[in-house]
Write an enzyme that holds these catalytic residues in place. Structure first.
Site, short mmCIF file in Angstrom:
data_model
loop_
_atom_site.label_atom_id
_atom_site.label_comp_id
_atom_site.label_asym_id
_atom_site.label_seq_id
_atom_site.Cartn_x
_atom_site.Cartn_y
_atom_site.Cartn_z
CD GLU A 63 -2.90 0.98 2.39
OE1 GLU A 63 -2.79 0.09 3.25
OE2 GLU A 63 -3.68 1.93 2.45
NE ARG A 66 3.52 -8.13 10.16
CZ ARG A 66 2.94 -7.34 9.27
NH1 ARG A 66 1.95 -7.79 8.52
NH2 ARG A 66 3.33 -6.10 9.12
CE LYS A 85 3.22 0.11 4.83
NZ LYS A 85 2.04 -0.20 4.02
P1 ATP Z 1 2.64 -2.26 8.21
O1 ATP Z 1 2.24 -3.25 9.23
O2 ATP Z 1 4.04 -1.79 8.34
O3 ATP Z 1 1.70 -1.13 8.07
P2 ATP Z 1 1.49 -3.60 5.96
O4 ATP Z 1 1.37 -5.06 6.12
O5 ATP Z 1 0.27 -2.82 6.12
O6 ATP Z 1 2.68 -3.07 6.84
P3 ATP Z 1 1.64 -3.50 3.10
O7 ATP Z 1 2.05 -2.36 2.29
O8 ATP Z 1 0.22 -3.90 3.08
O9 ATP Z 1 2.13 -3.24 4.58
O10 ATP Z 1 2.57 -4.73 2.83
C1 ATP Z 1 2.83 -5.32 1.59
C2 ATP Z 1 3.13 -6.77 1.82
O11 ATP Z 1 4.22 -6.92 2.72
C3 ATP Z 1 1.97 -7.52 2.41
O12 ATP Z 1 1.77 -8.69 1.66
C4 ATP Z 1 2.40 -7.83 3.82
O13 ATP Z 1 1.88 -9.07 4.20
C5 ATP Z 1 3.91 -7.88 3.70
N1 ATP Z 1 4.56 -7.54 4.96
C6 ATP Z 1 4.47 -6.39 5.66
N2 ATP Z 1 5.17 -6.44 6.80
C7 ATP Z 1 5.77 -7.65 6.83
C8 ATP Z 1 6.64 -8.32 7.76
N3 ATP Z 1 7.05 -7.74 8.89
N4 ATP Z 1 7.06 -9.56 7.45
C9 ATP Z 1 6.66 -10.16 6.31
N5 ATP Z 1 5.84 -9.60 5.42
C10 ATP Z 1 5.38 -8.37 5.66
MG MG Z 2 -1.39 -3.57 4.70
#
Ligand code: ATP
Ligand code: MG
Length: 541
Positions: free
Chosen positions: A29, A254, A264
């Protein structure tokens, strides 16, 4: 990539002819910068496809105009490329809004979606709980015609935000709460970074994401484990929207790092409250931050791969990442001399004005890095902690008054006397050198009291050195940032480096017996700035 549970699934699907070509996507995102956790998702998406000759798209999940911005889009593309991956296509989930609107109409026509006038709070209340079934909305039995018309009105901006939503009609008593008539569309009057004001209804993630995957022909849709309970809904939307392709969602755990926050929301707080200098602050676990600090893309990938992949979330220590960085930089960097916190040596019996050069191997473990000429003269700098006035004990293998050491790659020097500054600190040490002892001459009559590094004064480059510790005080998890932040997690020292190269931003070096350092973005020709990337293991110092 080594075998893991995801590769096992993919191999089985290929063997059974379920899929012909592996297509994956990384779907961030665009509402912030990528962090080390994302690197796991990126590596899994790209490496899995690559291992089977498939392809990977970078697709922005830009269906939430409130928090998204083109600034993040550009940064994410750059960061993915920095990690060494070139997406097959760069796509935007928002480009499927027309298609998704039609699929929502299809659901309505099939009696599987309805417009609800309930407020957000009412909808939450009617959802029930883990132990109690939900209750049907009073608007659930609207006719297909009425729903089609109301939905079109929603799209055309006839209602205010929050006045209506479109919901899937599944089962309010479903044991999985995600299946209790989830919202598909909500009304949002916000400017979209790609589509301006064309839309005032925006699809929810759970509806948008599976359709995006299906439209693109994604075969395996990898995501983190928190989406596991959303998978039945993912499958339901793909099926009921009658998508041509059926992607398969597979979850992995994760990646978290000890005493670090990978989220974020917290990044924004750190930046906005001024706890860090920006998203690329070298203490930040963002890809920009670690890149500026000098961590390499190869090290990050090695780290992610060596941490393994499982279905459960894993918290690994920063030591593992630092280890990967050291390993990666070991053969790639030239080993040069820097003096952090200098004192001056004056070699009284060396001719004034003479500068001689000695040949030095840049990296004894990697010949390809070649040789350099290192200057030596009457005036050199050494590290303050390489000198002590009185040798304290036998273990002291550095310079002291009356003791002789080798200046590495040059001569033996013996310390004779000290000059102090007005505060009584050592300013200068007067020495004599022995011309017979030149490095490489085979001199073996005496053993020096150790070897120390130096930087010749007239050719030395002035430098600042940034040192970092963890942003957070260990053991303060869960507390407010004001208590967690380590106040002096960024310290600066001043000194000199030998005049080795242009020292371009991003260039990394090993400072002998010290650590790996990388030229910082703030570095200037007349005042170089280095970030300590990672210290050497103490046994190498
Ligand atoms: P945040 O928790 O930092 O806001 P998010 O999951 O909302 O992160 P996205 O932009 O939706 O961030 O993430 C893109 C991809 O990265 C998604 O498929 C998510 O599952 C993966 N992702 C995000 N954080 C991690 C992590 N710590 N370990 C593994 N995969 C991750
Ligand atoms: Mg997300």
């Amino acid at each position: 990539m080594e075998s893991n549970f995801i590769k096992t699934i993919v191999e089985k699907d290929l063997a059974e002819g379920k899929v012909k070509e592996i297509v994956t996507r990384f779907p961030p995102e665009p509402n912030s910068y990528l962090h080390i956790g994302h690197a796991r998702a990126i590596v899994v998406d790209f490496e899995t496809a690559k291992d089977y000759g498939g392809r990977t798209n970078l697709r922005f999940d830009d269906t939430n105009p409130e928090s998204e911005d083109v600034e993040y889009v550009d940064a994410i593309i750059e960061d993915v490329r920095w990690l060494g991956y070139e997406p097959d296509k760069i796509l935007y989930g928002s480009d499927y809004f027309d298609e998704q609107y039609k699929r929502a109409q299809l659901l309505i026509r099939k009696g599987l979606a309805y417009v609800d006038d309930s407020t957000q709070e009412e909808i939450s209340r009617m959802r029930g709980s883990f132990t109690e079934a939900g209750t049907n909305s009073p608007y659930r039995e609207r006719s297909v015609e009425e729903n089609l018309e109301l939905f079109e009105n929603m799209k055309n901006g006839k209602y205010k935000e929050g006045e209506k939503t479109l919901r899937a009609k599944i089962d309010m008593a479903h044991p999985n709460i995600n299946m209790r008539d989830p919202i598909i569309y909500r009304i949002v009057y916000q400017h979209h970074h790609r589509h301006g004001d064309k839309w005032c209804i925006y699809p929810m993630y759970d509806f948008a994401h599976p359709l995006q995957d299906a439209i693109e022909g994604v075969t395996h849709s990898f995501c983190s484990i928190e989406f596991e309970n959303h998978r039945p809904l993912y499958d339901w939307f793909v099926k009921e929207c009658e998508m041509e392709h059926t992607p398969q969602q597979i979850e992995f755990g994760r990646l978290n790092i000890e005493n670090t926050i990978l989220s974020k929301r917290y990044f924004r707080e750190l930046v906005e409250k001024g706890y860090v200098t920006g998203y690329d602050d070298p203490r930040m676990p963002t890809l920009r931050g670690i890149k500026r600090r000098g961590y390499t893309a190869d090290a990050v990938k090695d780290f992610v791969i060596s941490a393994g992949l499982s279905k459960t979330n894993a918290t690994v220590s920063m030591d593992m990442l630092e280890h990967a960085v050291r390993e990666d930089l070991k053969l790639k960097t030239s080993r040069i001399f820097a003096v952090v916190d200098p004192i001056e040596l004056v070699i009284d019996n060396y001719p004034e004005g003479k500068v001689e050069y000695v040949d030095v191997v840049n990296n004894p473990e990697n010949e390809a890095l070649g040789l350099r000429k290192m200057a030596f003269s009457k005036y050199v700098y050494i590290n303050r902690d390489d000198f002590i006035e009185e040798k304290p004990n036998k273990k002291w293998k550095r310079l002291a008054l009356g003791e002789e050491v080798r200046l590495m790659n040059a001569y033996f020097v013996k310390a004779n006397s000290v000059e102090y500054d007005k505060d009584g600190n050592v300013l200068r040490v007067h020495c004599t050198y022995d011309p017979e002892t030149k490095s490489g001459s085979g001199f073996d009559q005496r053993k020096p009291n150790g070897n120390i590094g130096y930087v010749e004064k007239s050719t030395a480059r002035k430098a600042k050195f940034n040192y970092f510790t963890s942003l957070f005080v260990p053991g303060t998890e869960g507390k407010d940032f004001s208590e967690r932040i380590c106040k002096d997690s960024w310290t600066i020292k001043e000194g000199f480096v030998e005049d080795f190269s242009e020292f371009k931003v991003g260039d990394s070096f090993q400072f002998i017996r010290d650590g790996y350092y990388t030229v910082d973005t703030e570095s200037k020709e007349d005042e170089l700035v280095f970030n300590e990337t990672v210290a050497l293991k103490s046994s190498y110092k």
